[in-house]
Write an enzyme that holds these catalytic residues in place. Structure first.
Site, short mmCIF file in Angstrom:
data_model
loop_
_atom_site.label_atom_id
_atom_site.label_comp_id
_atom_site.label_asym_id
_atom_site.label_seq_id
_atom_site.Cartn_x
_atom_site.Cartn_y
_atom_site.Cartn_z
N THR A 185 0.72 -1.30 -0.07
CA THR A 185 -0.02 -0.13 0.20
C THR A 185 0.88 1.15 -0.06
O THR A 185 1.91 1.27 0.48
CB THR A 185 -0.75 -0.01 1.32
OG1 THR A 185 -1.63 -1.04 1.44
CG2 THR A 185 -1.82 0.99 1.42
N ARG A 207 -12.03 -9.23 -3.34
CA ARG A 207 -11.48 -8.80 -2.23
C ARG A 207 -11.14 -7.24 -1.87
O ARG A 207 -10.58 -6.77 -2.74
CB ARG A 207 -10.39 -9.61 -1.89
CG ARG A 207 -9.61 -9.53 -0.29
CD ARG A 207 -8.53 -8.56 -0.51
NE ARG A 207 -7.78 -8.11 0.76
CZ ARG A 207 -6.73 -7.49 1.07
NH1 ARG A 207 -6.50 -6.62 -0.15
NH2 ARG A 207 -6.38 -7.21 1.89
N GLY A 266 -9.40 -4.64 0.91
CA GLY A 266 -8.62 -4.55 2.09
C GLY A 266 -9.06 -3.49 2.95
O GLY A 266 -9.96 -2.82 2.73
N ASP A 267 -8.05 -3.08 3.77
CA ASP A 267 -8.42 -1.60 4.72
C ASP A 267 -8.05 -0.34 4.10
O ASP A 267 -8.58 0.51 4.54
CB ASP A 267 -7.27 -1.70 5.89
CG ASP A 267 -5.80 -1.65 5.56
OD1 ASP A 267 -5.45 -2.57 4.70
OD2 ASP A 267 -5.38 -0.91 6.23
N THR A 308 -0.39 0.49 6.39
CA THR A 308 -0.02 -0.42 5.32
C THR A 308 0.19 -2.06 6.13
O THR A 308 1.03 -1.77 7.03
CB THR A 308 1.25 -0.23 4.72
OG1 THR A 308 1.69 -1.20 3.85
CG2 THR A 308 2.39 0.27 5.43
#
Length: 309
Positions: A176, A204, A206-207, A227
């Site tokens: 990230t 999917r 992620g954050d 990250t």
């Protein structure tokens, strides 16, 4: 002069000097310094923190070394799905996009979502439709093609395996990118962008595009960009957790970041790191992995790029 500060990251993970060529190391340092200079130049000329984080992350998105924008990894379908978010600490306005393809700079689209859409979070085809209405620059698949990324994907293509950025069995890197900034008016901001996991399936996410998990900014506390292994950062609501420890427990920025990354995150099995800044100009670069591509600059003479622990 009022304090100004900028910090950036290009991913955390098992980043060992022994596994890095001097040429590759220099390339990473140049990529990080270019992003740092881009964002800091705006701050030094009186620009806003939101402009600075957008500019720094755009620079990282345009560099193939980092898993965001041009350097995004391949999904299980052989395509690219990108996520990004941005947040303004002065008013708690935020914008985010996920699972978008073809948009050259997802972080710029995130800002447009924040300022022009009336919403916070757009995804997939709808986000791309909005990007076209906003005249965002789109690129062909060729632009996002990188031979190194393609080889990574071929190694796990057709399996149930997925990889975090340019990892192999011995090496894990969470690719990230992000930036946090304090401007001369005392406002802070954060931005985060990613290409996700190699061979990721099922759409999917992620954050990185989730406000409070991978990205957060509030003038009352701090600005944070994360990250790492995104699922754990989501479960730990990591970026907001740092802010909460400052707001409700009275911890310093350094104490809050250490508590979340070295204790709370590790307790649930999460690894990675974050960068953070507060309105006093304090900068923290916290991680629990072997390394994190990172840089920091302020008006008190700090200007450094680091990779390893």
């Amino acid at each position: 002069m009022e304090n100004i500060s900028l910090a950036i990251h290009g991913g955390a993970g098992t980043i060992l000097k022994s596994a890095m060529t001097s040429e590759k190391e220099l390339a990473y340092q140049k990529g990080l310094q270019a992003a740092l200079d881009e964002g800091y130049g705006l701050l030094a000329n009186g620009g806003s923190s939101i402009d600075a984080v957008e500019a720094a992350v755009t620079s990282l998105e345009d560099c193939t070394l980092f898993n965001a924008g041009k350097g995004s990894v391949f999904t299980s379908e052989g395509s690219h799905e990108m996520d990004a978010s941005i947040m303004d600490g002065s008013n708690l306005m935020a914008g985010a996009v996920s699972a978008i393809s073809g948009v050259k700079n997802p972080v710029q689209l995130s800002r447009l979502v924040m300022e022009q859409s009336g919403h916070v979070f757009l995804s997939g085809e709808g986000a791309e439709k909005f990007a076209k209405q906003m005249n965002c620059k789109f690129e062909s698949d060729d632009y996002f093609y990188d031979e190194f990324r393609h080889q990574q994907w071929l190694e796990v293509k057709g399996t149930d395996q997925f990889q975090l950025d340019h990892s192999d069995n011995k090496e894990h890197k969470f690719g990230t990118v992000g930036a946090v900034a304090l401007d001369s008016r005392g406002n802070i901001a954060a931005a985060t962008s990613t290409g996700g996991m190699t061979n990721k399936r099922f759409g999917r996410i992620g954050d990185s595009p989730m406000i409070g998990a991978g990205n957060y900014a509030n003038n009352q506390t701090c600005a944070v960009s994360c990250t790492g292994s995104g699922e754990f950062f989501i479960r730990g609501v990591v970026a907001y957790d740092v802010s909460c420890l400052i707001e409700y427990k009275g911890l310093s920025l350094a104490q809050a970041c250490h508590e979340v990354v070295q204790k709370r995150l590790m307790k649930i099995g999460g690894d990675g790191g974050l960068i953070a800044v507060d309105t006093h100009g304090n900068i923290v670069l916290e991680f629990n992995t072997e390394g994190m591509y990172r840089g920091a600059r302020n008006n008190n003479g700090l200007n450094e790029i680091s990779i390893y622990k």
